[in-house]
Design an enzyme around this catalytic site. Structure first.
Site, mmCIF file in Angstrom:
data_model
loop_
_atom_site.group_PDB
_atom_site.id
_atom_site.type_symbol
_atom_site.label_atom_id
_atom_site.label_comp_id
_atom_site.label_asym_id
_atom_site.label_seq_id
_atom_site.Cartn_x
_atom_site.Cartn_y
_atom_site.Cartn_z
ATOM 1 N N ASP A 15 0.865 -1.168 0.000
ATOM 2 C CA ASP A 15 0.000 0.000 0.000
ATOM 3 C C ASP A 15 0.907 1.226 0.000
ATOM 4 O O ASP A 15 2.105 1.125 0.324
ATOM 5 C CB ASP A 15 -0.888 -0.032 1.247
ATOM 6 C CG ASP A 15 -1.758 1.200 1.376
ATOM 7 O OD1 ASP A 15 -2.367 1.601 0.381
ATOM 8 O OD2 ASP A 15 -1.812 1.752 2.486
ATOM 9 N N ASP A 17 0.051 5.107 1.054
ATOM 10 C CA ASP A 17 -0.070 6.001 2.214
ATOM 11 C C ASP A 17 -0.119 5.185 3.508
ATOM 12 O O ASP A 17 -0.999 4.335 3.675
ATOM 13 C CB ASP A 17 -1.337 6.842 2.095
ATOM 14 C CG ASP A 17 -1.353 7.692 0.845
ATOM 15 O OD1 ASP A 17 -1.053 8.890 0.932
ATOM 16 O OD2 ASP A 17 -1.671 7.146 -0.242
ATOM 17 N N ASP A 174 -1.884 -0.970 5.800
ATOM 18 C CA ASP A 174 -2.244 -0.465 7.131
ATOM 19 C C ASP A 174 -3.738 -0.199 7.263
ATOM 20 O O ASP A 174 -4.166 0.491 8.195
ATOM 21 C CB ASP A 174 -1.464 0.820 7.453
ATOM 22 C CG ASP A 174 -1.920 2.008 6.631
ATOM 23 O OD1 ASP A 174 -2.147 1.841 5.416
ATOM 24 O OD2 ASP A 174 -2.070 3.108 7.196
#
Length: 223
Positions: A15, A17, A174
């Site tokens: 991922d 960000d 996240d």
């Protein structure tokens, strides 16, 4: 869960960000530009960090509530995204230890890629500004396909572009949608605990294969 029963990992997917890049300061600045535009007090990084993975809508809902009209949200998003696009890499950087992880993968000829829900028109300029755009084998944005995470198709496309079967890919993220997408694509998944997680530890209940607090620990999954 032990890694001993897994097929060897031959590709790392990330991922963007909150996993590969710490973009929170620049996204907070965009939120505060909207607040300033409306005469409201700015938010601190501590107040807003855990919402960054939810994008502009999540951050605007944090600041203005979830009962905004469509017109209000659209106007605020326009200010938010215009500011962010113009200031996309002022403070953003790779998280600590990520440069060494990427260098290790590249030295071992292990492909890596990025699968994000950030739209391409923001993803590619950000990566270019940080001199990262030519390094991933695959870059999939939130609008590259007709579907985005938590749908598994963006991850499956990334695996295909990297030339590796999904079951030999490791996806690190996240947000719960990252873990769900990775699981549904047949990949191994890790939760990046240095990312933009809610302090209530809800991520402990996500269907991941593991959690790591130090980016360097993901390299242990090569074994």
């Amino acid at each position: 869960m032990s890694t001993s029963s897994f097929l060897p990992i031959k590709c790392f997917l990330f991922d963007l960000d909150g996993t590969l890049l710490d973009t929170a300061p620049d996204l907070l600045a965009a939120l505060n530009a909207v607040l300033l535009h409306e005469g409201r007090a700015p938010y601190t990084l501590e107040q807003a960090r855990h919402t960054v993975s939810h994008g502009s809508i999540g951050m605007l809902e944090l600041a203005f509530g979830s009962h905004q009209t469509e017109a209000e949200m659209a106007a605020r998003r326009e200010v938010f995204l215009a500011y962010y696009q113009a200031n996309i890499s002022r403070y953003s950087r790779l998280f600590d230890a990520i440069p060494d992880v990427l260098a290790t993968l590249e030295a071992a000829n292990i492909p890596w890629g990025i699968v994000t829900n950030k739209p391409e028109y923001l993803t590619f300029p950000l990566l270019q500004a940080l001199n990262l755009h030519s390094r991933p084998r695959s870059i999939i944005g939130g609008d590259t396909l007709a579907v985005a995470k938590p749908h598994p198709e963006p991850l499956m496309l990334a695996a295909s572009q990297c030339g590796v079967a999904p079951e030999q890919c490791l996806y690190v993220g996240d947000a719960e949608r990252d873990i769900v997408a990775g699981r549904d694509a047949g990949m191994k998944t890790l939760i990046a605990e240095w990312g933009y997680l809610n302090p209530n530890n809800e991520h402990h209940h996500w269907p991941a294969d593991g959690m790591i607090s130090n980016p360097a620990d993901m390299l242990l999954w090569l074994n």
